[in-house]
Design an enzyme around this catalytic site. Structure first.
Site, short mmCIF file in Angstrom:
data_model
loop_
_atom_site.label_atom_id
_atom_site.label_comp_id
_atom_site.label_asym_id
_atom_site.label_seq_id
_atom_site.Cartn_x
_atom_site.Cartn_y
_atom_site.Cartn_z
N THR A 149 0.84 -1.30 0.06
CA THR A 149 0.15 -0.01 0.02
C THR A 149 0.72 1.15 -0.24
O THR A 149 2.00 1.23 0.73
CB THR A 149 -0.92 0.11 1.27
N ARG A 177 -13.91 -7.60 -0.41
CA ARG A 177 -13.06 -7.44 0.65
C ARG A 177 -12.47 -6.03 0.62
O ARG A 177 -12.06 -5.42 -0.06
CB ARG A 177 -12.04 -8.42 0.61
N GLY A 179 -9.54 -3.96 3.13
CA GLY A 179 -8.62 -3.95 4.27
C GLY A 179 -8.43 -2.79 5.20
O GLY A 179 -9.55 -2.34 5.25
N ASP A 180 -7.52 -2.80 5.83
CA ASP A 180 -7.49 -1.49 6.84
C ASP A 180 -7.07 -0.11 6.11
O ASP A 180 -7.40 0.92 6.89
CB ASP A 180 -6.05 -1.66 7.55
N THR A 200 1.17 -0.67 6.24
CA THR A 200 1.19 -1.25 4.95
C THR A 200 1.51 -2.69 5.55
O THR A 200 2.10 -3.11 6.35
CB THR A 200 2.05 -1.00 3.95
N GLY A 201 0.67 -3.98 4.86
CA GLY A 201 0.71 -5.07 5.54
C GLY A 201 -0.57 -5.78 5.57
O GLY A 201 -1.47 -5.28 4.55
N GLY A 203 -3.97 -6.33 6.18
CA GLY A 203 -5.01 -5.54 6.84
C GLY A 203 -5.69 -6.14 8.01
O GLY A 203 -6.21 -5.40 8.82
C1 SD4 Z 1 -4.59 -4.51 2.68
N1 SD4 Z 1 -2.92 -3.27 4.05
O1 SD4 Z 1 -5.59 -4.33 1.68
C2 SD4 Z 1 -3.45 -3.61 2.60
C3 SD4 Z 1 -2.39 -4.31 1.79
C4 SD4 Z 1 -1.12 -3.83 2.02
O2 SD4 Z 1 1.05 -4.18 1.93
O3 SD4 Z 1 -0.79 -2.98 2.56
N2 SD4 Z 1 0.04 -4.58 1.67
O4 SD4 Z 1 -4.83 -5.28 3.70
#
Ligand code: SD4
Length: 302
Positions: A149, A177, A179-180, A200-201, A203
């Site tokens: 992200t 879906r 995410g965060d 980022t990661g 979510g």
């Molecule tokens: C999500 N946080 O949709 C985002 C994806 C992301 O590194 O950041 N990936 O879950």
């Protein structure tokens, strides 16, 4: 510091540079961040944001984005929006309303169409071919087989702090879906009296732990921005036995940054006191270690 900005992943380098140029001209934080994020959204070679983003299980590119203004705590966000050029611009515009600040799916698209936001099919030939070649392997893909992200945090000369986030989310996510990234307190948070944070990661893990609100709250309690980032990530990893990849960036109200990660994580930072540079954060023996990258071409991670 008079102004400062931090952003996630190597892909944000040019955008962050642009944001810092605008902040140096005295432009407002929101417009400066949005220009930077849009540059990332428009670049098809970045495969996890905007044009050329990663498709979901149905082969559709649906995007999430969120924006928060730290002066007013107003936020705007979109989730699972399809067919528009810039989720961050749409998210930012939703901040102006008293209600209906987070719109998803068909409702978000109806709003964007009515307000005249530019349309775009974000599924490029390259991302479609990747989808076709991998769709039968869905069950064996892990959560980190593709997703990053772009998050920008900034402070302008007037002291306003904002957060801006844009993503196509997890690769091969279920259609619908989110995410965060569109959820304040999870994917992003900004309070000009304290500071800001973004993530980022994976979510789902970030939402479970309200990661960015938690981090900003630690700064409010007097922790330095780096300590707040480290403590937040440590708490999350302790609490979630199966915690997946998470990287957190943060900026305090004076423009200092903090970063915590449990993977390899490049990020970009600059201010009126320090030239824009790429940094590499690594998780070594349970701790985040940060190193400036002198040759940007050395880093291959997004
Ligand atoms: C999500 N946080 O949709 C985002 C994806 C992301 O590194 O950041 N990936 O879950």
């Amino acid at each position: 510091m008079k102004w400062a900005a931090i952003s996630t992943w190597k892909m944000s380098f040019d955008g962050c540079k642009k944001t810092l140029e605008l902040l140096a001209e005295g432009r407002k934080c929101d417009e400066s961040l949005i220009e930077g994020v849009c540059m990332v959204e428009d670049e098809p070679s970045y495969t996890s944001v905007g044009y050329g983003g990663l498709p979901d299980k149905d082969g559709r590119v649906t995007l999430d984005g969120g924006f928060m203004d730290g002066d007013t705590l107003r936020f705007g966000a979109v989730g699972c929006i399809e067919g528009f050029r810039s989720p961050i611009r749409i998210a930012h515009s939703l901040m102006n309303y008293e209600f209906n600040n987070l719109l998803v799916g068909a409702g978000a698209e109806k709003y964007a169409e009515e307000k005249g936001f530019e349309k775009r099919d974000n599924l490029t030939e390259k991302s479609y071919q990747k989808y076709l070649s991998e769709k039968d392997k869905i069950e064996t893909l892990t959560s980190y087989d593709g997703h990053d992200t772009v998050c920008f945090l900034g402070k302008d000369v007037s002291g306003t702090i904002c957060a801006a986030v844009s993503t196509s989310g997890l690769y091969m996510k279920a259609h619908g879906r989110i995410g965060d990234s569109p959820i304040p307190g999870a994917g992003y948070y900004a309070d000009s009296e304290i500071g800001s944070a973004a993530s980022t990661g994976v979510g789902e893990d970030v939402i479970k732990t309200n990661a960015t609100f938690r981090l900003v709250n630690k700064m409010a309690q007097g922790l330095s921005v780096q300590k707040a980032a480290d403590e937040t990530l440590n708490e999350i990893m302790k609490r979630l036995a199966d915690c997946r990849s998470i990287s957190l960036i943060a900026l305090d109200k004076d423009g200092n940054y903090g970063v915590a990660t449990n993977c390899d994580f490049p990020f970009v930072y600059g201010s009126d006191e320090c030239e824009v540079s790429l940094y590499m954060a690594r998780f070594v023996n349970g701790k985040t270690v940060i190193k400036k990258v002198d040759d940007i071409s050395e880093v291959t991670l997004d």
